[in-house]
Design a protein around this motif. Structure first.
Motif, mmCIF file in Angstrom:
data_model
loop_
_atom_site.group_PDB
_atom_site.id
_atom_site.type_symbol
_atom_site.label_atom_id
_atom_site.label_comp_id
_atom_site.label_asym_id
_atom_site.label_seq_id
_atom_site.Cartn_x
_atom_site.Cartn_y
_atom_site.Cartn_z
ATOM 1 N N ILE A 152 0.866 -1.174 0.000
ATOM 2 C CA ILE A 152 0.000 0.000 0.000
ATOM 3 C C ILE A 152 0.902 1.223 0.000
ATOM 4 C CG2 ILE A 152 -1.752 1.275 1.263
ATOM 5 C CD1 ILE A 152 -2.588 -1.442 2.502
ATOM 6 N N ASP A 153 0.874 1.949 -1.101
ATOM 7 C CA ASP A 153 1.802 3.050 -1.291
ATOM 8 C C ASP A 153 1.090 4.099 -2.149
ATOM 9 O OD1 ASP A 153 3.703 4.764 -2.379
ATOM 10 O OD2 ASP A 153 5.264 3.224 -2.423
ATOM 11 N N LEU A 193 -14.409 -25.157 -1.550
ATOM 12 C CA LEU A 193 -14.170 -26.586 -1.733
ATOM 13 C C LEU A 193 -13.455 -27.140 -0.504
ATOM 14 C CD1 LEU A 193 -12.916 -26.523 -5.450
ATOM 15 C CD2 LEU A 193 -15.253 -26.589 -4.608
ATOM 16 N N GLU A 194 -13.554 -28.467 -0.336
ATOM 17 C CA GLU A 194 -12.881 -29.131 0.779
ATOM 18 C C GLU A 194 -11.982 -30.226 0.239
ATOM 19 O OE1 GLU A 194 -16.360 -30.280 2.861
ATOM 20 O OE2 GLU A 194 -16.441 -28.451 4.065
ATOM 21 N N GLY A 195 -10.798 -30.341 0.831
ATOM 22 C CA GLY A 195 -9.854 -31.364 0.390
ATOM 23 C C GLY A 195 -8.481 -31.075 0.951
ATOM 24 N N PRO A 196 -7.433 -31.665 0.341
ATOM 25 C CA PRO A 196 -6.080 -31.452 0.860
ATOM 26 C C PRO A 196 -5.690 -29.972 0.864
ATOM 27 C CG PRO A 196 -6.116 -33.261 -0.706
ATOM 28 C CD PRO A 196 -7.463 -32.625 -0.768
ATOM 29 N N LYS A 197 -5.006 -29.583 1.929
ATOM 30 C CA LYS A 197 -4.633 -28.185 2.148
ATOM 31 C C LYS A 197 -3.554 -27.735 1.153
ATOM 32 C CE LYS A 197 -3.101 -25.239 5.850
ATOM 33 N NZ LYS A 197 -3.192 -24.828 7.214
ATOM 34 N N ILE A 198 -3.744 -26.549 0.585
ATOM 35 C CA ILE A 198 -2.758 -25.971 -0.339
ATOM 36 C C ILE A 198 -1.895 -25.003 0.453
ATOM 37 C CG2 ILE A 198 -2.462 -24.576 -2.423
ATOM 38 C CD1 ILE A 198 -5.419 -25.576 -3.118
ATOM 39 N N LYS A 199 -0.585 -25.294 0.491
ATOM 40 C CA LYS A 199 0.315 -24.493 1.344
ATOM 41 C C LYS A 199 0.827 -23.241 0.647
ATOM 42 C CE LYS A 199 3.507 -25.606 4.253
ATOM 43 N NZ LYS A 199 4.739 -26.247 4.800
ATOM 44 N N HIS A 200 0.769 -22.133 1.398
ATOM 45 C CA HIS A 200 1.355 -20.884 0.914
ATOM 46 C C HIS A 200 2.838 -20.877 1.249
ATOM 47 C CE1 HIS A 200 -2.912 -20.035 1.689
ATOM 48 N NE2 HIS A 200 -2.839 -19.128 0.747
ATOM 49 N N LYS A 201 3.593 -20.039 0.532
ATOM 50 C CA LYS A 201 5.018 -19.864 0.861
ATOM 51 C C LYS A 201 5.143 -19.103 2.180
ATOM 52 C CE LYS A 201 7.550 -19.946 -3.491
ATOM 53 N NZ LYS A 201 7.740 -19.122 -4.694
ATOM 54 N N GLY A 202 4.423 -17.995 2.260
ATOM 55 C CA GLY A 202 4.496 -17.168 3.461
ATOM 56 C C GLY A 202 3.098 -16.906 3.988
ATOM 57 N N LYS A 203 2.788 -15.627 4.195
ATOM 58 C CA LYS A 203 1.472 -15.247 4.697
ATOM 59 C C LYS A 203 0.395 -15.502 3.648
ATOM 60 C CE LYS A 203 2.180 -10.989 5.715
ATOM 61 N NZ LYS A 203 1.843 -9.606 6.116
ATOM 62 N N ALA A 204 -0.823 -15.717 4.102
ATOM 63 C CA ALA A 204 -1.934 -15.946 3.171
ATOM 64 C C ALA A 204 -2.662 -14.640 2.847
ATOM 65 C CB ALA A 204 -2.902 -16.960 3.766
ATOM 66 N N ASP A 205 -2.151 -13.520 3.354
ATOM 67 C CA ASP A 205 -2.769 -12.224 3.042
ATOM 68 C C ASP A 205 -1.967 -11.517 1.965
ATOM 69 O OD1 ASP A 205 -4.422 -12.771 5.122
ATOM 70 O OD2 ASP A 205 -3.906 -11.021 6.329
ATOM 71 N N ILE A 206 -2.661 -10.868 1.025
ATOM 72 C CA ILE A 206 -1.989 -9.959 0.102
ATOM 73 C C ILE A 206 -2.724 -8.632 0.160
ATOM 74 C CG2 ILE A 206 -1.160 -11.742 -1.489
ATOM 75 C CD1 ILE A 206 -3.534 -10.957 -3.352
ATOM 76 N N VAL A 207 -2.099 -7.578 -0.325
ATOM 77 C CA VAL A 207 -2.817 -6.319 -0.478
ATOM 78 C C VAL A 207 -3.861 -6.554 -1.571
ATOM 79 C CG1 VAL A 207 -2.649 -3.903 -1.155
ATOM 80 C CG2 VAL A 207 -0.876 -4.906 0.292
ATOM 81 N N SER A 208 -5.135 -6.285 -1.258
ATOM 82 C CA SER A 208 -6.245 -6.653 -2.144
ATOM 83 C C SER A 208 -6.033 -6.208 -3.573
ATOM 84 C CB SER A 208 -7.545 -6.041 -1.624
ATOM 85 O OG SER A 208 -7.853 -6.583 -0.358
ATOM 86 N N ASP A 209 -6.356 -7.093 -4.507
ATOM 87 C CA ASP A 209 -6.409 -6.699 -5.907
ATOM 88 C C ASP A 209 -7.627 -7.329 -6.567
ATOM 89 O OD1 ASP A 209 -5.530 -9.275 -6.306
ATOM 90 O OD2 ASP A 209 -3.898 -8.719 -7.674
ATOM 91 N N ALA A 210 -7.728 -7.169 -7.896
ATOM 92 C CA ALA A 210 -8.964 -7.518 -8.596
ATOM 93 C C ALA A 210 -9.199 -9.023 -8.655
ATOM 94 C CB ALA A 210 -8.933 -6.937 -10.005
ATOM 95 N N LEU A 211 -10.459 -9.399 -8.890
ATOM 96 C CA LEU A 211 -10.858 -10.802 -9.038
ATOM 97 C C LEU A 211 -11.587 -10.966 -10.364
ATOM 98 C CD1 LEU A 211 -12.231 -11.656 -5.483
ATOM 99 C CD2 LEU A 211 -10.175 -12.581 -6.557
#
Lengths: 272, 350
Positions: free
Chosen positions: A25-26, B247-265
């Protein structure tokens, strides 16, 4: 994925390019996003997709208007966010490679040192946003996560409220729900991560914190933000002449109100 | 913006329905409310565009004509005024005055007759089109119902008992009352019904196989996470609606945090929050989100998930952009073919 100065082109399916200017955020990054959005929108000379043609060969994803820059044909919609611009396009009208090249040319032109007048103009526009006062009833039933935020940050609930109301926040983008403002510049002292498992129901008007972001829900919705309070103000009213209370570039000032005041404002319709 | 109706309006021959039973969740939908994502307004619209457009074509409607989207259990409608309707999508064992009417067909309903749809036999969503399309006001350029904001459709909500729905009339209808519609019903000659050729009827069921393009944030996941995503079997949870399918099933692992600064979908984007379970964005998806997206279901396969219901199995497969584009081109070509075929059917009846 190509590098263009500091811009990354990401893929969201075969019909969307995400032009990423940064990952944080910048205000500078956000300004570049909005500047590219404005430049492309002008060049396309349309802001929305025309109705589908029953006789045309496009069934689902029609070409956009043909007036405007022919190089940008196929673009359907532009969605600026904090740090990236999503460009939705018809993959049967233009290929990703071609469109990326054309957007890259716009970025290059935009970021060259020459059009500093445009930049100055943009900066001026960015500073003309209106300030909207948003009254909030903090804690208790309206802010079930205020206690958690206080515990997580090692502050008292009153301090969290004082810090939250002490700044004016820039509206970086609208998204997630109609009229939902993403506000930047929150004090890091009250930053708190999102819920691991999002709630399935958050009431309209709920004010929340997600990481170092803050904002409020214009409608009832599922969501993962930590809810610290609730406002009686309506951020989206489809039946109003101005459906959206806020535009990108506006400023929001939260103020504390007691529960009684909240009730009174709720009953009077929720628009200032 | 107006409905691109190829025929002039005829106010004297509007098909009209009274809702006797609304079904589980029946809404008016069209191709969606495009152009307001920058203000956070979801494009919304049809969950299964493919089935809906095929259904529209059965009554010669343009693809953007508004129709009824049925979820799991269909409505019971009485014709207050006669007219042509078409059924498509999931088969709900429809009857007209108690007599079965085939799915993926168009037929003429006389005033006073009752059209009744039951539970879906396979798939999740069915569509009812009326010739000309359903006449509800355009709200921000679309007739689609956006339930979360109470926007569009019939007063921004699902159908209720007692509602009255009108169609947009058509002039110079090739069918006078007492013409093809009646002979159809009286002599039971099925060769006279407008039906979709069997080879073009989409198949729904479990497992649902979806092709995915990686991105935009595949680099935020562990390589094993990506591998798990593509090699595992997932189940559609009970939190599956017009907004998204968890969906439910095997867990998909993130490298680090599961949060990002929001962007488009986008529709079809697969978000993975901290719990590691994929959530696929559907028609009413939020316009931005703060969880990384591992990949995006290709346009041509999105309808398959829209026909999925809780408990169904889902598997993801990697695919190339060229494959996705070809599949989408094929889809469009097929629809053009169906339109030409339907035009010929209707001409022959005229």
């Amino acid at each position: 994925m190509k590098e263009n100065q500091t811009v990354r082109f990401l893929r969201m399916g075969e019909a969307c390019i995400v032009v990423e200017f940064g990952t944080t955020i910048d205000p500078e990054v956000n300004e570049r996003v909005h500047r590219l959005a404005r430049r492309l929108k002008e060049a396309c000379s349309h802001s929305r997709v025309p109705p589908l043609s029953p006789t045309g060969d496009s069934f689902l994803h029609p070409e956009t208007t043909t007036h405007g820059d022919v190089n940008l044909q196929g673009i359907r919609e532009l969605v600026p966010t904090y740090r990236s611009l999503a460009v939705y396009f018809d993959p049967l009208v233009v290929t990703r490679t071609l469109l990326e090249e054309r957007i890259a040319a716009f970025v290059q032109e935009m970021e060259s040192p020459e059009p500093s007048e445009v930049l100055a103009e943009d900066r001026k526009l960015g500073q003309q946003g209106k300030t909207v006062v948003v009254p909030v009833c903090y804690g208790g039933e309206y802010g079930p996560d205020l206690e958690f935020v206080a515990r997580h940050t090692g502050l008292s609930e009153a301090e969290v409220v004082r810090i939250h109301t002490s700044r004016t926040y820039r509206v970086y983008m609208l998204g997630f729900l109609p009229g939902f403002p993403y506000l930047g510049g929150m004090d890091e002292r009250i930053a708190t991560p999102r819920l691991e498992t999002p709630r399935t129901r958050i009431p309209a008007g709920s004010v929340g914190i997600a990481g170092s972001q803050t904002g409020f829900y214009p409608l009832e919705s599922p969501g993962g933000w930590r809810i610290i309070g609730r406002t009686p103000i309506k951020a989206f009213d489809p039946f109003s002449d101005t459906p959206f209370l806020l535009s990108p570039g506006d400023f929001v000032q939260f103020t504390y109100i007691p529960e009684g005041e909240y009730r009174k404002l709720s009953e009077s319709g929720g628009r200032p | 913006m107006t409905l691109t109706n190829p025929h002039p309006m005829d106010h004297t021959r509007k098909v009209t329905f009274r809702v006797l039973d609304p079904g589980l969740l029946t809404t008016v939908q069209d191709l969606g409310r495009w152009g307001y994502q920058a203000f956070g307004v979801s494009p919304g619209g049809l969950m299964d565009e493919y089935a809906a457009i095929l259904t529209n074509l059965l009554v010669q409607n343009p693809p953007d004509a508004a129709l009824l989207e049925i979820t799991l259990k269909g409505p019971t409608l009485r014709f207050e005024k006669a007219g042509w309707v078409a059924l498509g999508g999931a088969d709900c064992g429809a009857t007209l005055d108690g007599k079965p009417v085939p799915n993926w067909s168009a037929f003429y309903g006389e005033a006073g007759s009752t059209l009744s749809l039951g539970f879906v036999r396979e798939g999740c969503r069915a569509y009812i089109a009326c010739r000309g399309g359903f006449d509800v006001p355009l709200v921000m350029g679309s007739r689609s119902t956006y339930l979360r904001a109470g926007l569009g459709g019939l007063q921004g909500r699902a159908l209720r008992e007692g509602d009255v729905l009108e169609g947009i009339g058509m002039l110079e209808s090739p069918h006078k009352p007492g013409g093809i519609g009646n002979s159809n019903r009286d002599d039971g000659n099925s060769s006279l019904t407008v039906t979709l050729p069997l080879s073009l009827v989409p198949r729904y069921g479990s497992p649902i196989l979806l092709r995915v393009l990686l991105g935009p944030q595949e680099d935020l996941f562990e390589p094993e996470g990506v591998e798990i995503f593509f090699s595992s079997s997932y189940r559609i949870s009970h939190e599956a609606d017009r907004m998204g399918y968890r969906l439910e099933g095997p867990k998909i692992k993130h490298k680090g945090k599961a949060d990002i600064v929001s962007d488009a979908l986008a529709k079809g984007a697969v978000q993975v929050p901290g719990h590691g379970m994929p959530i696929v964005m559907m028609a009413d998806h939020q316009t931005t989100g703060g969880y990384p997206k591992i990949g995006t279901v290709i346009l041509a396969d999105q309808y398959l998930l829209a026909q999925g219901k809780p408990g169904d199995e889902v598997r993801f497969f990697p695919c190339t952009e060229e494959e996705a584009r070809i599949a989408w081109q094929e889809r469009r070509d097929r629809l053009a073919l169906v339109r030409a075929y339907m035009d010929r059917c209707w001409r022959e009846y005229a």
